[in-house]
Design a protein around this motif. Structure first.
Motif, mmCIF file in Angstrom:
data_model
loop_
_atom_site.group_PDB
_atom_site.id
_atom_site.type_symbol
_atom_site.label_atom_id
_atom_site.label_comp_id
_atom_site.label_asym_id
_atom_site.label_seq_id
_atom_site.Cartn_x
_atom_site.Cartn_y
_atom_site.Cartn_z
ATOM 1 N N ASP A 64 8.651 88.051 34.669
ATOM 2 C CA ASP A 64 7.327 87.518 34.353
ATOM 3 C C ASP A 64 6.191 88.484 34.682
ATOM 4 N N LYS A 65 6.513 89.749 34.822
ATOM 5 C CA LYS A 65 5.510 90.766 35.099
ATOM 6 C C LYS A 65 5.118 91.472 33.804
ATOM 7 N N ASP A 66 3.881 91.912 33.721
ATOM 8 C CA ASP A 66 3.404 92.710 32.584
ATOM 9 C C ASP A 66 4.327 93.920 32.415
ATOM 10 N N ILE A 67 4.901 94.070 31.215
ATOM 11 C CA ILE A 67 5.866 95.158 31.007
ATOM 12 C C ILE A 67 5.219 96.535 31.081
ATOM 13 N N ASN A 68 3.895 96.604 31.019
ATOM 14 C CA ASN A 68 3.241 97.906 31.143
ATOM 15 C C ASN A 68 3.524 98.549 32.500
ATOM 16 N N ALA A 69 3.907 97.737 33.480
ATOM 17 C CA ALA A 69 4.250 98.282 34.799
ATOM 18 C C ALA A 69 5.476 99.182 34.723
ATOM 19 N N TYR A 70 6.293 99.044 33.668
ATOM 20 C CA TYR A 70 7.522 99.822 33.553
ATOM 21 C C TYR A 70 7.454 100.901 32.469
ATOM 22 N N LEU A 71 6.331 100.993 31.778
ATOM 23 C CA LEU A 71 6.225 101.880 30.622
ATOM 24 C C LEU A 71 5.322 103.071 30.895
ATOM 25 N N ASP A 72 5.501 104.129 30.092
ATOM 26 C CA ASP A 72 4.625 105.291 30.167
ATOM 27 C C ASP A 72 3.670 105.340 28.976
ATOM 28 N N PHE A 73 3.526 104.205 28.292
ATOM 29 C CA PHE A 73 2.485 104.014 27.276
ATOM 30 C C PHE A 73 2.103 102.543 27.351
ATOM 31 N N LYS A 74 1.087 102.139 26.623
ATOM 32 C CA LYS A 74 0.513 100.809 26.848
ATOM 33 C C LYS A 74 0.769 99.870 25.667
ATOM 34 N N ILE A 75 1.219 98.671 25.998
ATOM 35 C CA ILE A 75 1.253 97.561 25.041
ATOM 36 C C ILE A 75 0.020 96.716 25.334
ATOM 37 N N PRO A 76 -0.964 96.717 24.453
ATOM 38 C CA PRO A 76 -2.215 96.021 24.766
ATOM 39 C C PRO A 76 -2.022 94.516 24.847
ATOM 40 N N PRO A 77 -2.829 93.838 25.650
ATOM 41 C CA PRO A 77 -2.744 92.375 25.734
ATOM 42 C C PRO A 77 -3.240 91.739 24.438
ATOM 43 N N TYR A 78 -2.886 90.501 24.240
ATOM 44 C CA TYR A 78 -3.358 89.726 23.088
ATOM 45 C C TYR A 78 -4.098 88.519 23.634
ATOM 46 N N ASP A 79 -5.379 88.403 23.290
ATOM 47 C CA ASP A 79 -6.216 87.343 23.855
ATOM 48 C C ASP A 79 -6.162 87.356 25.382
ATOM 49 N N GLY A 80 -6.094 88.554 25.956
ATOM 50 C CA GLY A 80 -6.066 88.700 27.403
ATOM 51 C C GLY A 80 -4.732 88.447 28.054
ATOM 52 N N LYS A 81 -3.682 88.134 27.259
ATOM 53 C CA LYS A 81 -2.366 87.824 27.822
ATOM 54 C C LYS A 81 -1.431 89.007 27.650
ATOM 55 N N PRO A 82 -0.793 89.459 28.735
ATOM 56 C CA PRO A 82 0.139 90.580 28.625
ATOM 57 C C PRO A 82 1.513 90.111 28.150
ATOM 58 N N VAL A 83 2.305 91.058 27.696
ATOM 59 C CA VAL A 83 3.695 90.784 27.323
ATOM 60 C C VAL A 83 4.566 90.915 28.560
ATOM 61 N N THR A 84 5.487 89.981 28.728
ATOM 62 C CA THR A 84 6.426 90.030 29.847
ATOM 63 C C THR A 84 7.841 90.256 29.318
ATOM 64 N N MET A 85 8.761 90.578 30.223
ATOM 65 C CA MET A 85 10.154 90.729 29.821
ATOM 66 C C MET A 85 10.713 89.402 29.304
ATOM 67 N N ARG A 86 10.278 88.299 29.878
ATOM 68 C CA ARG A 86 10.725 86.995 29.373
ATOM 69 C C ARG A 86 10.299 86.812 27.917
ATOM 70 N N ASN A 87 9.075 87.260 27.582
ATOM 71 C CA ASN A 87 8.637 87.210 26.187
ATOM 72 C C ASN A 87 9.547 88.041 25.290
ATOM 73 N N LEU A 88 9.892 89.243 25.746
ATOM 74 C CA LEU A 88 10.766 90.100 24.939
ATOM 75 C C LEU A 88 12.125 89.446 24.732
ATOM 76 N N MET A 89 12.673 88.847 25.786
ATOM 77 C CA MET A 89 14.024 88.292 25.710
ATOM 78 C C MET A 89 14.082 86.998 24.905
ATOM 79 N N THR A 90 12.939 86.330 24.737
ATOM 80 C CA THR A 90 12.903 85.096 23.953
ATOM 81 C C THR A 90 12.211 85.305 22.609
ATOM 82 N N HIS A 91 11.964 86.557 22.240
ATOM 83 C CA HIS A 91 11.331 86.903 20.962
ATOM 84 C C HIS A 91 9.975 86.219 20.797
ATOM 85 N N THR A 92 9.214 86.134 21.886
ATOM 86 C CA THR A 92 7.883 85.530 21.819
ATOM 87 C C THR A 92 6.794 86.511 22.247
#
Length: 592
Positions: free
Chosen positions: A68-96
């Motif tokens: 449930d952490k912002d995946i940008n913490a693990y990346l060397d480039f940035k996935i911008p937030p959408y409406d202020g909400k970051p992408v989490t690993m849970r989002n990636l794993m549930t295709h959301t």
């Protein structure tokens, strides 16, 4: 036999053992090489994702990844937030995560087109079309991005990681994620076919290999299933396996939901998690009956006629469940009047939530949207859910806005807000993809007829220009037009022909692009750039000329037909320009 297949492998596992293994047909029809369930490699397409998600859960287990952490913490480039909400690993794993579809550079037949995972992730970050966590939209990019995170936090290249941490402990000796197959495995790869009676295709390569690049034998997939059915086996601790299997997100209850990576395909009251994989030629699926410690897996190396491979594996799954885990299906009923009203509310044009939204390939929607209509009895007809022979399924409403196919197991259910259907799904795809109403301005229900009518009118206008000129010359007739009137007349006719040519060129370009994977790696960029330049110039010029022509015609002494046709030309120009803007034929760049 009627489906024209090539070969298949079927694997069953129970209580940690591999009892039934069956190779059917041929891995190579020309040489009559049979399918060996232990050693014949099948391309697994999206079944690959379950390997990647298992690797992610190993990193979660090790404390190196927080779901449930912002995946940008693990990346060397940035996935911008959408409406202020970051992408989490849970989002990636549930295709959301809300990613748009990416096609450019995704597949190729040439190893030189396949970059490193790092390059593939950074060269084109997809547009975001949904807020994180709000909408299931299957994403190859999201899966490959998860693998890149595993690569970064583990310190190992992903190919090395899965070989050391998944294939080796699970005993999967005939499996690889590498784009270039190891020399010992290359001769074991099955040929892929569209039809068993046809010629084999070239092996497909995938830039997002963690999402679709696995090549493995059926028996190896059996061993992978055994590990998961054994509470993680040699791959995961029991508590990690339970977290992965039991964290269910349901977009539309009571339909099947999404676990962390796997998705539900529940049947006969039994809980089943699954994952399928489909490329042009290879078609696979695995099903895990968790409580029963039973798994089945099937792969075919030909799509078959009418995509029969999908029907065959569905029949296998349902037949297997009915034989070994039968159940009496007890459904409720909605009264006839209410059922008719609910069916009427469902009627409309819909689009998949997994879609291409931000690039010119959005134009494929014109022939790819889905219709919900009514049959003669007022029941639902859904164009995307057909029976094996292609006939529409019949549905009966078993609870408010929940339908069951007559004589079958599939359910369809809708979410209704303020008296309107806002989305619906079917059991087979509801965990990772839904259907939502298409906005009026992009609905093919009116745009497709309008497009055909406009192209027809403009084509006739261009063709009859020289014909009428020859007829006038023959009879010595010359309509009374001002100098400006003649200029507007000729300019409109010329631009009508050029506009039709531009739209036809778009069709030729899209056909060429989609017919050969190698075309998606930049080979057609010059043609794309030329179309990007020509489309706005020609269509805006056509609209301007058509309006000018209409003004002069209505100011002059033209007859009723001339006035009517001047209006038709303006409407035709407006429709083409509307489609070009809505579906991004007008724009910049070569991303798609």
């Amino acid at each position: 036999e009627a489906g024209d297949p090539a070969g298949a492998v079927v694997i069953g596992v129970k209580d940690g053992k591999l009892p039934p293994q069956r190779g059917l047909g041929f891995a190579d029809i020309a040489t009559r090489r049979p399918v060996d369930p232990e050693t014949t490699l099948f391309k697994q397409a999206s079944v690959s994702k379950t390997i990647t998600w298992t690797a992610v859960m190993q990193m979660v287990e090790a404390g190196k990844v927080d779901l449930d952490k912002d995946i940008n913490a693990y990346l060397d480039f940035k996935i911008p937030p959408y409406d202020g909400k970051p992408v989490t690993m849970r989002n990636l794993m549930t295709h959301t995560a809300g990613f748009d579809e990416v096609q450019r550079g995704l597949n190729s037949y040439d190893i030189k087109d396949i970059p490193t995972l790092a390059v593939a992730m950074k060269r084109q970050v997809p547009a975001r079309i949904y807020a994180p966590g709000s909408t299931p939209a299957y994403s190859n990019y999201g899966t490959a991005l998860s693998a890149y995170i595993v690569e970064r936090v583990s310190g190992l290249p992903f190919d090395d990681y899965v070989e050391q941490r998944i294939f080796a402990p699970a005993g999967m000796a005939h499996s690889t994620m590498r784009a270039k197959l190891p020399a010992r495995l290359e001769p074991l790869l099955a040929k892929g076919y569209i039809l068993g009676s046809g010629k084999p295709g070239r092996p497909e390569l995938n830039s997002f290999a963690p999402a679709g690049g696995l090549a493995a034998s059926g028996a190896d997939l059996g061993r992978f299933m055994i590990a998961h059915l054994d509470n993680g086996g040699a791959l995961l601790k029991p508590e990690t396996a339970r977290l992965m299997h039991d964290s269910i997100t349901k977009a539309i209850p009571p339909l099947n939901g999404m676990a962390l990576g796997f998705y539900e395909q529940n049947i006969n009251g039994r809980r089943v998690i699954s994952h399928a994989g489909d490329s042009l030629e290879f078609h696979s699926q695995q099903w895990l009956f968790l409580a029963e410690k039973v798994g089945i897996y099937m792969s075919m190396n030909a799509a078959g006629s009418n995509k029969v491979s999908g029907a065959i594996r569905s029949q296998l799954f349902e037949g297997f469940a009915d034989r070994y885990f039968p159940a009496v299906q007890r459904d409720g009923r909605v009264d006839a009047a209410t059922a008719r009203e609910h069916a009427r509310m469902m009627v409309g044009t819909y689009n998949k939530t997994r879609r291409i939204e931000a690039s010119f390939l959005k134009a494929l929607e014109l022939s790819g949207q889905f219709k919900v209509t009514l049959d003669a009895e007022g029941g639902l007809v859904f164009s995307a859910a057909q029976e094996v022979g292609g006939a529409p399924r019949k549905w009966v409403e078993i609870a408010p806005f929940v339908w069951r196919e007559v004589g079958g197991k599939m359910r369809l259910a809708a979410k209704v807000e303020n008296g309107r259907v806002v989305r619906f799904g079917i059991d087979s795809s509801s965990p990772f993809m839904l259907f939502e109403p298409v906005p009026w301005y992009s609905s093919s229900a009116w745009l497709l007829p309008a497009l055909f009518a406009s192209l027809g009118a403009l084509t006739l206008t261009a063709l009859f220009w020289p014909i009428t000129a020859l007829v006038r010359r023959h009879y010595g007739a010359c309509p009374a037009r001002s100098t400006a009137g003649w200029r507007a007349y000729r300019l409109t006719r010329a631009l009508a022909g050029i506009a039709v040519a531009v739209m036809v060129t778009w069709l030729v370009f899209a056909t060429s692009l989609l017919s050969d994977f190698s075309s998606m790696n930049g080979e057609l960029d010059r043609m794309l750039i030329a179309l990007r330049i020509a489309t706005p110039l020609i269509l805006f010029a056509l609209l301007g000329a058509a309006v000018w022509h209409l003004w002069l015609v209505w100011q002059g002494a033209a007859g009723k037909f001339g006035r009517l046709w001047s209006v038709v030309l303006v409407l035709g120009a407006v429709v083409l320009l509307w489609i070009a803007i809505v579906f991004h034929l007008i724009g910049w760049g070569t991303a798609f």
